[in-house]
Design a protein around this motif. Structure first.
Motif, short mmCIF file in Angstrom:
data_model
loop_
_atom_site.label_atom_id
_atom_site.label_comp_id
_atom_site.label_asym_id
_atom_site.label_seq_id
_atom_site.Cartn_x
_atom_site.Cartn_y
_atom_site.Cartn_z
N GLU A 42 42.40 31.74 40.39
CA GLU A 42 41.23 32.29 39.69
C GLU A 42 41.10 33.79 39.90
O GLU A 42 40.69 34.53 39.00
CB GLU A 42 39.97 31.57 40.18
CG GLU A 42 38.72 31.94 39.41
CD GLU A 42 37.51 31.12 39.83
OE1 GLU A 42 36.41 31.40 39.31
OE2 GLU A 42 37.65 30.22 40.67
N LYS A 43 41.50 34.27 41.08
CA LYS A 43 41.37 35.70 41.37
C LYS A 43 42.35 36.55 40.56
O LYS A 43 42.19 37.76 40.44
CB LYS A 43 41.57 35.96 42.85
CG LYS A 43 42.99 35.72 43.35
CD LYS A 43 43.10 35.97 44.84
CE LYS A 43 44.52 35.74 45.36
NZ LYS A 43 44.62 35.93 46.81
N TYR A 44 43.38 35.91 39.97
CA TYR A 44 44.35 36.64 39.19
C TYR A 44 43.95 36.80 37.72
O TYR A 44 44.59 37.55 36.99
CB TYR A 44 45.72 35.95 39.25
CG TYR A 44 46.36 35.97 40.62
CD1 TYR A 44 46.84 37.16 41.15
CD2 TYR A 44 46.47 34.82 41.38
CE1 TYR A 44 47.44 37.19 42.41
CE2 TYR A 44 47.05 34.83 42.63
CZ TYR A 44 47.53 36.02 43.14
OH TYR A 44 48.11 36.04 44.38
N LEU A 45 42.92 36.11 37.29
CA LEU A 45 42.49 36.21 35.90
C LEU A 45 41.84 37.56 35.62
O LEU A 45 42.06 38.16 34.57
CB LEU A 45 41.53 35.07 35.55
CG LEU A 45 42.11 33.65 35.65
CD1 LEU A 45 41.04 32.62 35.36
CD2 LEU A 45 43.29 33.48 34.71
N ASP A 46 41.02 38.01 36.54
CA ASP A 46 40.38 39.33 36.43
C ASP A 46 40.63 40.04 37.76
O ASP A 46 39.75 40.16 38.60
CB ASP A 46 38.89 39.18 36.15
CG ASP A 46 38.24 40.50 35.78
OD1 ASP A 46 38.97 41.49 35.60
OD2 ASP A 46 37.00 40.53 35.68
N PRO A 47 41.85 40.52 37.97
CA PRO A 47 42.29 40.90 39.31
C PRO A 47 41.74 42.22 39.82
O PRO A 47 41.51 43.15 39.07
CB PRO A 47 43.82 40.99 39.15
CG PRO A 47 44.00 41.38 37.71
CD PRO A 47 42.90 40.68 36.96
N ASP A 48 41.52 42.26 41.13
CA ASP A 48 41.23 43.50 41.84
C ASP A 48 42.55 43.93 42.47
O ASP A 48 42.96 43.43 43.53
CB ASP A 48 40.16 43.25 42.92
CG ASP A 48 39.81 44.53 43.68
OD1 ASP A 48 40.54 45.52 43.55
OD2 ASP A 48 38.80 44.51 44.42
N MET A 49 43.24 44.86 41.82
CA MET A 49 44.59 45.21 42.24
C MET A 49 44.63 45.86 43.62
O MET A 49 45.58 45.67 44.38
CB MET A 49 45.24 46.14 41.20
CG MET A 49 45.31 45.54 39.80
SD MET A 49 46.12 43.92 39.72
CE MET A 49 47.76 44.31 40.29
#
Length: 284
Positions: A188-195
């Protein structure tokens, strides 16, 4: 009236043909007419009816068996696609001139077609001349994206297609139905990622200072400009399929004569649907 097209792209094995067959079934249930065109000259079989098949024009096996050419699989596919680009009249005749067409183009998976070869860009320009509104749909296997380094690699592949084709693009994580509950929660964290968070999480893994600096620069570029986001695609869940279709329809303004919501409001609603999808499936 405009015509509509999805260019279904992604690496080999990312689920392009499965996506097309799932979308055809979903649209049939909604009473919408959707056609599929196969643009992979190396394809073997389909689980959906094809409106047109590039193998009627040229096949990779024929090219590889030609003694004067002597191409391998990749070289043969590139030759087929370049031959296709020189014979767009075949595609025009196959598509006809029906107004309000909605067509999925099932594309090959070789990444070089979207990075340094002009074939797919030429196809986009030709479709636009035929009054198609074109949206790129870039697929990546969610099972491949559960680690940060693999995720960055997937983002760069998606960005290559975006830069090369210069059309609106929706990026999708496929095969969500094959993930465990734990993996779904993790991804789920990769859908709208904090790079930047990903860089911190990977600090212990990165040993080379140069590699750390390169990775930080790539992640910073992605994060600062917000160029890549992903939608989950679970072929066993109608809501997931509908969320993806709504995003694409909005991007190409399918049915623009109908009353559309304002873009910001529409995006917020769809984001809420994605959150609800994960909440329902992770808590099960």
């Amino acid at each position: 009236m405009p015509r509509y097209a999805q260019l279904v792209m992604g690496p080999a094995g990312s689920g392009k043909s499965t996506y097309c067959s799932t979308m055809v079934e979903h649209c049939e249930a909604l009473g919408r007419a959707v056609q599929v065109v196969n643009l992979d000259p190396a394809a073997e079989h389909f689980s959906y009816p094809v409106m047109a098949d590039i193998r009627e024009l040229i096949e990779v096996d024929d090219v590889m068996e030609d003694e004067s050419l002597r191409f391998g699989p990749n070289g043969g596919l590139v030759f087929c696609m370049e031959y296709f680009a020189n014979n767009f009249n075949w595609l025009e005749e196959s598509l006809g001139h029906v107004e309000d067409d909605y067509i999925l183009f099932d594309c090959p998976g070789q990444i070089e077609l979207y990075t340094h070869l002009p074939v797919m860009k030429q196809l986009v320009e030709q479709l636009q001349q035929w009054e198609f509104r074109v949206c790129g749909v870039f697929l990546v296997d969610s099972q491949f994206m559960v680690e940060s380094f693999k995720f960055i690699s997937g983002i760069l592949a998606a960005l290559s297609a975006m830069v090369s084709l210069e059309i609106p693009q929706i990026n999708i994580m496929t095969k969500m139905d094959l993930l465990s509950k734990k993996a779904k929660k993790e991804i789920e964290k990769y859908l709208d990622p904090d790079m930047y968070s990903m860089i911190e999480d990977s600090t212990d893994i990165l040993k080379s200072k140069r590699f750390k600096k390169l990775t930080k620069s790539i992640c910073g570029l992605i994060d600062d400009y917000g160029m890549v986001r992903f939608l989950p695609f679970d072929r066993s869940d109608e809501e997931s399929i509908n969320i993806v279709l709504q995003h694409i329809d909005f991007t190409i303004q399918y049915g623009e004569d109908l009353e559309f919501k304002e873009p910001k409001e529409c995006e917020e609603d769809k984001s809420a649907l994605v959150d609800e999808y994960f909440q329902d499936h992770v808590d099960e």
